[in-house]
Design an enzyme around this catalytic site. Structure first.
Site, PDB file in Angstrom:
ATOM      1  N   ARG A 196     -25.308  -5.078  30.071  1.00  0.00           N
ATOM      2  CA  ARG A 196     -24.427  -4.231  30.133  1.00  0.00           C
ATOM      3  C   ARG A 196     -23.210  -4.971  30.353  1.00  0.00           C
ATOM      4  O   ARG A 196     -22.232  -4.970  29.945  1.00  0.00           O
ATOM      5  CB  ARG A 196     -24.576  -3.101  30.864  1.00  0.00           C
ATOM      6  CG  ARG A 196     -23.304  -2.128  31.185  1.00  0.00           C
ATOM      7  CD  ARG A 196     -23.906  -0.781  31.716  1.00  0.00           C
ATOM      8  NE  ARG A 196     -22.816   0.153  31.905  1.00  0.00           N
ATOM      9  CZ  ARG A 196     -22.082   0.006  32.914  1.00  0.00           C
ATOM     10  NH1 ARG A 196     -22.384  -0.588  33.984  1.00  0.00           N
ATOM     11  NH2 ARG A 196     -20.955   1.044  33.490  1.00  0.00           N
TER      12      ARG A 196
ATOM     13  N   TYR B  60     -21.818  -7.205  27.932  1.00  0.00           N
ATOM     14  CA  TYR B  60     -21.302  -6.487  26.674  1.00  0.00           C
ATOM     15  C   TYR B  60     -19.862  -6.315  27.190  1.00  0.00           C
ATOM     16  O   TYR B  60     -18.806  -6.455  26.351  1.00  0.00           O
ATOM     17  CB  TYR B  60     -22.069  -5.130  26.475  1.00  0.00           C
ATOM     18  CG  TYR B  60     -21.345  -4.296  25.595  1.00  0.00           C
ATOM     19  CD1 TYR B  60     -21.223  -4.619  24.310  1.00  0.00           C
ATOM     20  CD2 TYR B  60     -20.672  -3.225  26.248  1.00  0.00           C
ATOM     21  CE1 TYR B  60     -20.330  -3.786  23.447  1.00  0.00           C
ATOM     22  CE2 TYR B  60     -20.009  -2.434  25.216  1.00  0.00           C
ATOM     23  CZ  TYR B  60     -19.976  -2.745  23.971  1.00  0.00           C
ATOM     24  OH  TYR B  60     -19.040  -1.845  22.972  1.00  0.00           O
ATOM     25  N   HIS B  61     -19.713  -5.571  28.366  1.00  0.00           N
ATOM     26  CA  HIS B  61     -18.396  -5.399  29.010  1.00  0.00           C
ATOM     27  C   HIS B  61     -17.588  -6.347  29.025  1.00  0.00           C
ATOM     28  O   HIS B  61     -16.255  -6.293  28.867  1.00  0.00           O
ATOM     29  CB  HIS B  61     -18.480  -4.522  30.364  1.00  0.00           C
ATOM     30  CG  HIS B  61     -18.773  -3.083  30.096  1.00  0.00           C
ATOM     31  ND1 HIS B  61     -18.033  -1.936  30.486  1.00  0.00           N
ATOM     32  CD2 HIS B  61     -20.067  -2.484  29.503  1.00  0.00           C
ATOM     33  CE1 HIS B  61     -18.519  -0.942  30.007  1.00  0.00           C
ATOM     34  NE2 HIS B  61     -19.699  -1.157  29.642  1.00  0.00           N
ATOM     35  N   ASP B  62     -17.910  -7.667  29.290  1.00  0.00           N
ATOM     36  CA  ASP B  62     -17.295  -9.020  29.382  1.00  0.00           C
ATOM     37  C   ASP B  62     -16.712  -9.171  27.972  1.00  0.00           C
ATOM     38  O   ASP B  62     -15.332  -9.520  27.690  1.00  0.00           O
ATOM     39  CB  ASP B  62     -18.037 -10.033  29.927  1.00  0.00           C
ATOM     40  CG  ASP B  62     -17.161 -11.093  30.583  1.00  0.00           C
ATOM     41  OD1 ASP B  62     -16.051 -11.013  30.712  1.00  0.00           O
ATOM     42  OD2 ASP B  62     -17.676 -12.429  30.304  1.00  0.00           O
TER      43      ASP B  62
ATOM     44  N   ASN C 129     -14.881   0.386  32.516  1.00  0.00           N
ATOM     45  CA  ASN C 129     -15.621  -0.317  33.208  1.00  0.00           C
ATOM     46  C   ASN C 129     -16.514   0.240  34.596  1.00  0.00           C
ATOM     47  O   ASN C 129     -16.133   0.031  35.628  1.00  0.00           O
ATOM     48  CB  ASN C 129     -15.328  -1.763  33.580  1.00  0.00           C
ATOM     49  CG  ASN C 129     -15.005  -2.590  32.322  1.00  0.00           C
ATOM     50  OD1 ASN C 129     -15.619  -2.560  31.317  1.00  0.00           O
ATOM     51  ND2 ASN C 129     -13.750  -3.322  32.527  1.00  0.00           N
TER      52      ASN C 129
END
Ligand SMILES: *[C@@H]1O[C@H](CO)[C@@H](O)[C@H](O)[C@H]1NC(C)=O
Length: 174
Positions: free
Chosen positions: A68, A71-73, A101
């Site tokens: 996760r 992915y958020h990066d 986030n």
């Protein structure tokens, strides 16, 4: 003539030279994994291992937090202007404070993985390596890996899709 010589010099500098500390370290992190050893894989063996909160928060796992976080990066990448992307900018408090986030998974991920970064391997590469290893330790396929990500020095622009948002713009109706 001098310019040509300089160009030739750069071309040589980019070619693979042995030993290459960066590639050696990436190779070691990715492939020198034995069951029960220390290293990145030991934090996702077994796949439901969880480090934060004394490891007691059942239902959460390092593997899921790591994937996760990557992915958020990555999801801030803007293909038009080349900004954002997988550059470890998720480590900045400003990004972690955004509504896009939520949660403590990023902190958990970075508290384990960031320490594996060295002067030759960026935190962004470590986040990617962690994802490759987490997927594999959880029974998924081996994901091809390329190194060379450069760590951001400041937060990216926002742009991670939130759960209720579509990944792609709506298609025109016929
Ligand atoms: C991507 O960058 C372009 C050029 O700067 C900008 O016009 C566009 O709004 C950006 N897209 C997103 C989703 O931020």
């Amino acid at each position: 003539m001098f310019r040509l010589a300089l160009l030739a010099c750069f071309a040589t500098a980019n070619a693979y030279l042995w030993p290459n500390p960066a590639l050696d370290q990436v190779d070691s992190l990715l492939y020198e994994i034995l069951p029960g050893t220390t290293g990145i894989a030991s934090f996702v063996q077994p796949c439901n291992t969880f480090s934060a909160f004394g490891g007691t928060n059942s239902g959460r796992s390092n593997a899921a937090d790591w994937i996760r976080t990557a992915y958020h990066d990555m999801a801030t990448h803007n293909i038009t202007d080349g900004t954002g992307g997988m550059d470890a900018s998720i480590r900045f408090a400003e990004e972690q404070a955004r509504l896009e986030n939520p949660g403590t998974g990023f902190g958990n991920t970075l508290s384990v993985l960031a320490g594996f970064s060295t002067r030759y391997v960026s935190i962004a590469d470590i986040l990617a390596i962690g994802t490759v290893i987490a997927v594999e330790e959880c029974g998924g396929p081996q994901i091809p890996f390329r190194d060379g990500r450069v760590d951001a020095t400041e937060p990216n622009f926002p742009g991670v899709p939130e759960p209720e948002q579509p990944l792609l713009p709506a298609l025109p109706s016929c």
